[in-house]
Design a protein around this motif. Structure first.
Motif, PDB file in Angstrom:
ATOM      1  N   LEU A  55      -5.876  -8.859   3.114  1.00 43.32           N
ATOM      2  CA  LEU A  55      -6.852  -7.821   3.489  1.00 43.32           C
ATOM      3  C   LEU A  55      -6.757  -7.409   4.956  1.00 43.32           C
ATOM      4  N   SER A  56      -6.516  -8.346   5.859  1.00 38.61           N
ATOM      5  CA  SER A  56      -6.435  -7.984   7.280  1.00 38.61           C
ATOM      6  C   SER A  56      -5.248  -7.064   7.559  1.00 38.61           C
ATOM      7  N   ARG A  57      -4.250  -7.087   6.686  1.00 37.40           N
ATOM      8  CA  ARG A  57      -3.075  -6.226   6.863  1.00 37.40           C
ATOM      9  C   ARG A  57      -3.186  -4.936   6.057  1.00 37.40           C
ATOM     10  N   THR A  58      -3.817  -4.989   4.890  1.00 40.22           N
ATOM     11  CA  THR A  58      -3.956  -3.779   4.064  1.00 40.22           C
ATOM     12  C   THR A  58      -5.171  -2.953   4.481  1.00 40.22           C
ATOM     13  N   ARG A  59      -6.117  -3.574   5.167  1.00 38.84           N
ATOM     14  CA  ARG A  59      -7.357  -2.928   5.600  1.00 38.84           C
ATOM     15  C   ARG A  59      -8.044  -2.227   4.433  1.00 38.84           C
ATOM     16  N   GLY A  60      -8.011  -2.883   3.271  1.00 37.35           N
ATOM     17  CA  GLY A  60      -8.727  -2.388   2.098  1.00 37.35           C
ATOM     18  C   GLY A  60      -7.986  -1.378   1.255  1.00 37.35           C
ATOM     19  N   ALA A  61      -6.802  -0.941   1.676  1.00 36.38           N
ATOM     20  CA  ALA A  61      -6.037   0.027   0.880  1.00 36.38           C
ATOM     21  C   ALA A  61      -5.565  -0.645  -0.405  1.00 36.38           C
ATOM     22  N   ASP A  97      -7.239 -11.199  -0.967  1.00 35.39           N
ATOM     23  CA  ASP A  97      -8.121 -11.502   0.159  1.00 35.39           C
ATOM     24  C   ASP A  97      -7.325 -11.900   1.404  1.00 35.39           C
ATOM     25  N   ARG A 128       1.703  -0.900   4.483  1.00 39.12           N
ATOM     26  CA  ARG A 128       1.050  -1.667   5.542  1.00 39.12           C
ATOM     27  C   ARG A 128       1.524  -3.118   5.588  1.00 39.12           C
ATOM     28  N   THR A 151       0.856  -1.184   0.000  1.00 35.41           N
ATOM     29  CA  THR A 151       0.000   0.000   0.000  1.00 35.41           C
ATOM     30  C   THR A 151       0.897   1.240   0.000  1.00 35.41           C
TER      31      THR A 151
END
Length: 143
Positions: A104-110, A101, A54, A50
């Motif tokens: 995702l828990s590490r990028t938090r959608g970025a 996917d 992240r 990101t």
């Protein structure tokens, strides 16, 4: 389709990147009957993260590598100690949904984007063991 493996990676300092004479002879260690020099592989890896890094902040990496025997996408997630889980996916132009996917828990959608490109050369020296190596049997002539 993805594949997951656990890896433990250790890095060591070497006398010189240009000097391969320091490599130990592994013949006879742990059933190794020979070491075969298969030359080198040129690798080209593009790491994705990101804008605010992240994944790196979470000790995770996502890369797409070309060249070598393990070309494709690699998502490495930390486990305990110096071990990591590596999830691999075939090469494609965009980040595979399955790896996106999992991150995702590490990028938090970025949004994930290329952040660095590393080109390197890898020396390939696989060890060979006898095909029929079993405890208590002499080494066979297969490799």
């Amino acid at each position: 389709m993805t594949e997951s493996i656990q890896e433990t990676e250790r890095k060591y300092d070497v006398p010189s990147a240009d000097d391969t004479t320091w490599l130990p002879d592994l013949t006879g260690v742990g059933g190794v009957v020979s070491v075969v020099d298969q030359g080198t592989q040129d690798l080209d890896a593009v790491y994705h993260d990101t804008d605010d890094l992240r994944l790196a902040g979470a000790s995770a990496t996502l890369r797409r590598r070309t060249g070598g025997s393990d070309a494709g996408w690699h998502l490495k997630l930390p486990l305990s100690g110096d071990s990591r889980e590596e999830v691999q996916a075939p090469s494609s132009e965009t980040v595979p949904d399955a790896l996106r996917d999992l991150a995702l828990s590490r990028t938090r959608g970025a949004e994930l984007r290329p952040v660095v490109r590393i080109r390197s050369t890898r020396g390939v020296r696989p060890t060979r063991r006898p095909r029929d190596a079993r405890p208590g049997t002499p080494a066979g002539n297969g490799a």
